[in-house]
Scaffold this motif. Structure first.
Motif, PDB file in Angstrom:
ATOM      1  N   GLY A  69       1.871   5.856  -1.225  1.00 10.71           N
ATOM      2  CA  GLY A  69       2.053   6.385   0.128  1.00 10.71           C
ATOM      3  C   GLY A  69       1.036   5.912   1.154  1.00 10.71           C
ATOM      4  N   CYS A  70       0.469   4.731   0.951  1.00 12.05           N
ATOM      5  CA  CYS A  70      -0.494   4.213   1.933  1.00 12.05           C
ATOM      6  C   CYS A  70       0.169   4.056   3.304  1.00 12.05           C
ATOM      7  N   TYR A  71       1.478   3.726   3.294  1.00 12.73           N
ATOM      8  CA  TYR A  71       2.215   3.500   4.540  1.00 12.73           C
ATOM      9  C   TYR A  71       2.341   4.781   5.367  1.00 12.73           C
ATOM     10  N   LEU A  72       2.081   5.936   4.736  1.00 11.88           N
ATOM     11  CA  LEU A  72       2.200   7.183   5.494  1.00 11.88           C
ATOM     12  C   LEU A  72       1.109   7.284   6.553  1.00 11.88           C
ATOM     13  N   CYS A  73      -0.045   6.695   6.283  1.00  8.71           N
ATOM     14  CA  CYS A  73      -1.179   6.798   7.207  1.00  8.71           C
ATOM     15  C   CYS A  73      -1.621   5.453   7.775  1.00  8.71           C
ATOM     16  N   HIS A  74      -1.195   4.354   7.149  1.00  8.25           N
ATOM     17  CA  HIS A  74      -1.650   3.033   7.614  1.00  8.25           C
ATOM     18  C   HIS A  74      -0.466   2.193   8.071  1.00  8.25           C
ATOM     19  N   THR A  75      -0.615   1.561   9.233  1.00  3.72           N
ATOM     20  CA  THR A  75       0.437   0.670   9.719  1.00  3.72           C
ATOM     21  C   THR A  75       0.071  -0.771   9.368  1.00  3.72           C
ATOM     22  N   ARG A  96       0.002   6.553  12.155  1.00  5.35           N
ATOM     23  CA  ARG A  96      -1.264   5.839  12.198  1.00  5.35           C
ATOM     24  C   ARG A  96      -2.435   6.791  12.125  1.00  5.35           C
ATOM     25  N   MET A  97      -2.595   7.368  10.943  1.00  2.82           N
ATOM     26  CA  MET A  97      -3.718   8.273  10.757  1.00  2.82           C
ATOM     27  C   MET A  97      -4.982   7.445  10.526  1.00  2.82           C
ATOM     28  N   GLY A  98      -4.864   6.388   9.750  1.00  2.00           N
ATOM     29  CA  GLY A  98      -5.995   5.491   9.477  1.00  2.00           C
ATOM     30  C   GLY A  98      -5.817   4.200  10.244  1.00  2.00           C
ATOM     31  N   PRO A  99      -6.779   3.278  10.144  1.00  2.00           N
ATOM     32  CA  PRO A  99      -6.678   2.025  10.894  1.00  2.00           C
ATOM     33  C   PRO A  99      -5.525   1.140  10.415  1.00  2.00           C
ATOM     34  N   ASP A 100      -5.065   0.270  11.312  1.00  4.05           N
ATOM     35  CA  ASP A 100      -4.028  -0.694  10.962  1.00  4.05           C
ATOM     36  C   ASP A 100      -4.616  -1.665   9.934  1.00  4.05           C
ATOM     37  N   ARG A 144      -9.702  -9.793   6.779  1.00  8.75           N
ATOM     38  CA  ARG A 144     -10.644 -10.450   7.703  1.00  8.75           C
ATOM     39  C   ARG A 144     -11.824  -9.536   8.010  1.00  8.75           C
ATOM     40  N   ARG A 145     -11.525  -8.246   8.238  1.00 10.44           N
ATOM     41  CA  ARG A 145     -12.613  -7.300   8.541  1.00 10.44           C
ATOM     42  C   ARG A 145     -13.548  -7.177   7.349  1.00 10.44           C
ATOM     43  N   LEU A 146     -12.954  -7.142   6.140  1.00  9.64           N
ATOM     44  CA  LEU A 146     -13.778  -7.004   4.942  1.00  9.64           C
ATOM     45  C   LEU A 146     -14.654  -8.233   4.729  1.00  9.64           C
ATOM     46  N   ALA A 198     -14.596   0.074  -4.217  1.00  6.50           N
ATOM     47  CA  ALA A 198     -15.478   1.211  -3.944  1.00  6.50           C
ATOM     48  C   ALA A 198     -14.788   2.194  -2.995  1.00  6.50           C
ATOM     49  N   HIS A 199     -14.043   1.644  -1.996  1.00  8.70           N
ATOM     50  CA  HIS A 199     -13.335   2.529  -1.057  1.00  8.70           C
ATOM     51  C   HIS A 199     -12.238   3.314  -1.767  1.00  8.70           C
ATOM     52  N   LEU A 200     -11.465   2.619  -2.611  1.00  6.29           N
ATOM     53  CA  LEU A 200     -10.363   3.301  -3.295  1.00  6.29           C
ATOM     54  C   LEU A 200     -10.883   4.354  -4.266  1.00  6.29           C
ATOM     55  N   LYS A 254     -17.039  12.403   6.097  1.00  5.65           N
ATOM     56  CA  LYS A 254     -15.884  13.194   6.533  1.00  5.65           C
ATOM     57  C   LYS A 254     -14.594  12.388   6.503  1.00  5.65           C
ATOM     58  N   ALA A 255     -14.617  11.230   5.848  1.00  6.32           N
ATOM     59  CA  ALA A 255     -13.435  10.363   5.827  1.00  6.32           C
ATOM     60  C   ALA A 255     -12.253  11.102   5.192  1.00  6.32           C
ATOM     61  N   THR A 256     -11.053  10.811   5.705  1.00  9.71           N
ATOM     62  CA  THR A 256      -9.885  11.526   5.199  1.00  9.71           C
ATOM     63  C   THR A 256      -8.973  10.649   4.347  1.00  9.71           C
ATOM     64  N   CYS A 257      -9.365   9.409   4.102  1.00 12.96           N
ATOM     65  CA  CYS A 257      -8.555   8.555   3.229  1.00 12.96           C
ATOM     66  C   CYS A 257      -8.653   9.148   1.819  1.00 12.96           C
ATOM     67  N   PRO A 258      -7.514   9.368   1.160  1.00  8.79           N
ATOM     68  CA  PRO A 258      -7.591   9.975  -0.173  1.00  8.79           C
ATOM     69  C   PRO A 258      -8.297   9.063  -1.174  1.00  8.79           C
ATOM     70  N   SER A 259      -8.844   9.671  -2.210  1.00  4.71           N
ATOM     71  CA  SER A 259      -9.488   8.887  -3.256  1.00  4.71           C
ATOM     72  C   SER A 259      -8.428   8.543  -4.307  1.00  4.71           C
ATOM     73  N   TYR A 260      -8.451   7.313  -4.797  1.00 12.26           N
ATOM     74  CA  TYR A 260      -7.449   6.885  -5.787  1.00 12.26           C
ATOM     75  C   TYR A 260      -8.114   6.628  -7.127  1.00 12.26           C
ATOM     76  N   ARG A 261      -8.867   7.616  -7.588  1.00  6.23           N
ATOM     77  CA  ARG A 261      -9.623   7.493  -8.835  1.00  6.23           C
ATOM     78  C   ARG A 261      -8.757   7.259 -10.052  1.00  6.23           C
TER      79      ARG A 261
HETATM   80  C1  HEC Z   1      -3.738  10.887   4.438  1.00  6.11           C
HETATM   81  C2  HEC Z   1      -3.725   9.640   5.108  1.00  6.11           C
HETATM   82  C3  HEC Z   1      -4.131   8.389   4.350  1.00  6.11           C
HETATM   83  C4  HEC Z   1      -3.525   7.841   3.232  1.00  6.11           C
HETATM   84  C5  HEC Z   1      -2.336   8.351   2.450  1.00  6.11           C
HETATM   85  C6  HEC Z   1      -4.256   6.610   2.961  1.00  6.11           C
HETATM   86  N1  HEC Z   1      -5.264   6.432   3.875  1.00  6.11           N
HETATM   87 FE1  HEC Z   1      -6.584   4.890   3.931  1.00  6.11          FE
HETATM   88  N2  HEC Z   1      -7.507   5.693   5.533  1.00  6.11           N
HETATM   89  C7  HEC Z   1      -7.126   6.875   6.164  1.00  6.11           C
HETATM   90  C8  HEC Z   1      -8.054   7.148   7.252  1.00  6.11           C
HETATM   91  C9  HEC Z   1      -7.975   8.329   8.202  1.00  6.11           C
HETATM   92  C10 HEC Z   1      -8.993   6.090   7.263  1.00  6.11           C
HETATM   93  C11 HEC Z   1     -10.173   5.897   8.222  1.00  6.11           C
HETATM   94  C12 HEC Z   1     -11.453   6.267   7.597  1.00  6.11           C
HETATM   95  C13 HEC Z   1     -11.370   7.658   7.070  1.00  6.11           C
HETATM   96  O1  HEC Z   1     -11.441   8.617   7.853  1.00  6.11           O
HETATM   97  O2  HEC Z   1     -11.168   7.764   5.840  1.00  6.11           O
HETATM   98  C14 HEC Z   1      -8.631   5.195   6.163  1.00  6.11           C
HETATM   99  C15 HEC Z   1      -9.321   4.047   5.837  1.00  6.11           C
HETATM  100  C16 HEC Z   1      -8.894   3.123   4.916  1.00  6.11           C
HETATM  101  C17 HEC Z   1      -9.508   1.841   4.673  1.00  6.11           C
HETATM  102  C18 HEC Z   1     -10.690   1.251   5.429  1.00  6.11           C
HETATM  103  C19 HEC Z   1     -10.106   0.528   6.585  1.00  6.11           C
HETATM  104  C20 HEC Z   1     -11.070  -0.282   7.395  1.00  6.11           C
HETATM  105  O3  HEC Z   1     -10.607  -0.905   8.322  1.00  6.11           O
HETATM  106  O4  HEC Z   1     -12.263  -0.245   7.104  1.00  6.11           O
HETATM  107  C21 HEC Z   1      -8.793   1.224   3.683  1.00  6.11           C
HETATM  108  C22 HEC Z   1      -9.025  -0.140   3.078  1.00  6.11           C
HETATM  109  C23 HEC Z   1      -7.749   2.147   3.290  1.00  6.11           C
HETATM  110  N3  HEC Z   1      -7.836   3.298   4.046  1.00  6.11           N
HETATM  111  C24 HEC Z   1      -6.821   1.865   2.308  1.00  6.11           C
HETATM  112  C25 HEC Z   1      -5.840   2.767   1.898  1.00  6.11           C
HETATM  113  C26 HEC Z   1      -4.922   2.484   0.804  1.00  6.11           C
HETATM  114  C27 HEC Z   1      -4.874   1.181   0.014  1.00  6.11           C
HETATM  115  C28 HEC Z   1      -4.136   3.578   0.670  1.00  6.11           C
HETATM  116  C29 HEC Z   1      -3.051   3.817  -0.371  1.00  6.11           C
HETATM  117  C30 HEC Z   1      -3.440   3.614  -1.756  1.00  6.11           C
HETATM  118  C31 HEC Z   1      -4.541   4.539   1.698  1.00  6.11           C
HETATM  119  N4  HEC Z   1      -5.589   3.998   2.413  1.00  6.11           N
HETATM  120  C32 HEC Z   1      -3.943   5.761   1.908  1.00  6.11           C
HETATM  121  C33 HEC Z   1      -6.062   7.669   5.822  1.00  6.11           C
HETATM  122  C34 HEC Z   1      -5.221   7.492   4.740  1.00  6.11           C
END
Ligand code: HEC
Length: 238
Positions: free
Chosen positions: A67-73, A123-127, A133-135, A153-155, A166-173
């Motif tokens: 479901g990454c597409y739910l928050c990322h475009t 677009r909850m998270g960045p495009d 390129r950013r990485l 490390a992010h995942l 306070k980041a809201t991106c879910p953890s994919y442990r």
């Molecule tokens: C609930 C919404 C949500 C979901 C689902 C989600 N993300 Fe995120 N993501 C975010 C947000 C919001 C940020 C911005 C930083 C933060 O607040 O965590 C982010 C940041 C990121 C970043 C850093 C982007 C950058 O430009 O530095 C990456 C990479 C990322 N997410 C990958 C993923 C991947 C891959 C998945 C699916 C496995 C995923 N995200 C699912 C909300 C989400």
């Protein structure tokens, strides 16, 4: 209101939306013809073929499943429809060390090789169009780190650093496995998350996802035929 008017109104409200949101884009994008490059305007000959590498098909599946597409475009909108071009490094790097300004809008050819264009639903998270390129830039700024390690490390833990608490991106442990070290440590062990007796390894899904994310570089120059305006601008400059 007569029944006839009501039915007509109903048909128009659903029919027009269906026509413009589904049918028109489908007809425009169903058969993308190869675009021939022109020596005059593009400085190259041959056919435009957008470059994508990595485990795109498997990685795209993991991206969809989680479901990454739910928050990322994955769309850099044209300037008339949004300010994506001016957001820090969304559309390409404004100051690429080798190529200068590489920013551009997304086009249908950018999804070449994917069975489904995951443009995203909100677009909850960045495009992520130019995430790789950013990485790369972030890794270079840190003195040549590995972009893949930054992604793992992010995942694993998006809230690992104090700035991202306070980041809201879910953890994919669950895409990682902790193993006990028996004898030699594994060459694939990640440089974080381990301790004296255990090590952390990415599963095949994590590897495919990272490979897919590292292919997110939608900043290859496009031929003038796709870019609408520059051909005339170049012609005028001569
Ligand atoms: C609930 C919404 C949500 C979901 C689902 C989600 N993300 Fe995120 N993501 C975010 C947000 C919001 C940020 C911005 C930083 C933060 O607040 O965590 C982010 C940041 C990121 C970043 C850093 C982007 C950058 O430009 O530095 C990456 C990479 C990322 N997410 C990958 C993923 C991947 C891959 C998945 C699916 C496995 C995923 N995200 C699912 C909300 C989400």
């Amino acid at each position: 209101m007569s029944l006839r008017l009501f039915i007509l109104g109903l048909a128009a409200s659903f029919g027009l939306a269906w026509l413009f949101v589904v049918i028109v884009p489908f007809v425009k994008m169903r058969n993308l013809e190869p675009i021939t490059l022109s020596k005059e305007t593009d400085g190259a000959v041959g056919i435009f073929y957008p470059k994508r590498s990595g485990r795109i098909v498997n990685g795209a599946k993991v991206y969809a499943e989680n479901g990454c597409y739910l928050c990322h475009t994955q769309v850099v909108r044209p300037t008339y429809a949004g300010n994506d071009m001016f957001r820090a490094d969304w559309a390409g790097l404004a100051k690429d060390p080798e190529r200068g300004d590489t920013r551009r809008e997304t086009n249908a050819y950018d999804f070449e090789g994917e069975t489904f264009a995951q443009i995203g639903s909100s677009r909850m998270g960045p495009d992520l169009s130019n995430l790789a390129r950013r990485l790369e830039a972030a890794a270079a700024a840190k003195g040549g780190g590995d972009p893949a390690t930054l992604l793992y490390a992010h995942l694993y833990d998006p809230r690992r650093s104090p700035e991202a608490r306070k980041a809201t991106c879910p953890s994919y442990r669950f895409l990682f496995t902790r193993h006990e070290i028996k004898g030699q440590p594994s060459s694939q062990a990640l440089p974080f998350g381990g301790d004296a007796t255990t090590e952390l390894l990415p599963d095949s899904d994590a590897k495919a996802l990272v490979s897919y994310l590292l292919a997110m570089k939608k900043d290859q120059p496009v031929p003038a035929a796709l870019n609408f305006a520059p051909a005339e601008a170049k012609a005028a400059a001569r």
